[in-house]
Scaffold this active site. Sequence first.
Site, short mmCIF file in Angstrom:
data_model
loop_
_atom_site.label_atom_id
_atom_site.label_comp_id
_atom_site.label_asym_id
_atom_site.label_seq_id
_atom_site.Cartn_x
_atom_site.Cartn_y
_atom_site.Cartn_z
CG ASP A 157 2.64 5.31 25.03
OD1 ASP A 157 1.57 5.68 24.51
OD2 ASP A 157 2.93 5.57 26.22
CE1 TYR B 59 0.07 10.64 28.87
CE2 TYR B 59 0.95 9.39 30.71
CZ TYR B 59 0.47 9.44 29.42
OH TYR B 59 0.40 8.30 28.67
CG HIS C 254 -1.13 2.06 22.39
ND1 HIS C 254 -0.82 3.17 21.63
CD2 HIS C 254 -0.41 2.17 23.54
CE1 HIS C 254 0.04 3.93 22.30
NE2 HIS C 254 0.31 3.34 23.45
#
Length: 292
Positions: free
Chosen positions: A101, A208, A271
């Site tokens: 990730d 982010y 994921h």
Amino acid sequence: MIDMLKDGFVKVNDVNLHYVTEGEGELMLFLHGFPYFWYNWHHQLEEFSKDYRVVAVDMRGYNLSEKPEGIESYEMSTLVEDVRQLIEAFGEKDCTLVAHDWGGAIAWTFAYTHPEYVKNLIMFDAPHPYTFRRELANNPAQREASSYMGFFQQDDSHEILLANDAGRLRKMMTEPGKKKGYLTEADEDKYVDAWTQPDAMKSMLHYYRAISFFPFEEHVQKPLDLKHDMFNAPTLILWGDADSAFENSNLDGLGDYVSDLTIHRFEGVGHAPQHEKPEEVNAYMRAFLKKD
């Protein structure tokens, strides 16, 4: 095994990072993603500490690691430098780099910036920067899957995610894991404890906010500043094909950027294959590393 791990802190790039380690031999460095921490790798740490010196860090801003203020402290160039200095801090010139990730996004960039530090690269559900930009630009399904990033960039997103005892994060990550049987109540407690460390969630979301993926149209128009176009070290991609965050088309065309590539897709897995299918993951990692 978890109780046997040694933990400590190492100062790199002016930030104290928490890590756990075990074993002797060549360095195998693990980088987690959002919203995980070092514990994301506990199955792999147990297996590969048998013949590697395994090190799993809490990335800056996560769990017990230092949480510098300011979005600029989480820019990609800074995160990449963290990794370079980590490898040197453990007295090594290279390592087998294992990432997932967000840790994978950093690892990809690191590999194309400092390839001499990466002996082997093992990636979990972390799209290549070139193919991900392509999919964001051309694939409406990927833009929809990544639309959560706009929420994550909001100033109050950390407060919303932690509300009701981290209810939204539990629903997103730990509750599905418990239903499938690969996460326990004790695992969930560890994650909630990491998420609720002072200032942790705010810092985690700065990743982010700093990268500015959203709005996507602006992001994909900015050129990628990578020193190399091709990565030549042996690379293994372990990919859950039921990942709701990344379209499987991110794997298309990877051979244009990675010369020594092995891909294994886990059918029906989400994921985090390292959580969901740890024994199979460890077996594929073993087989890949035997080629070395």
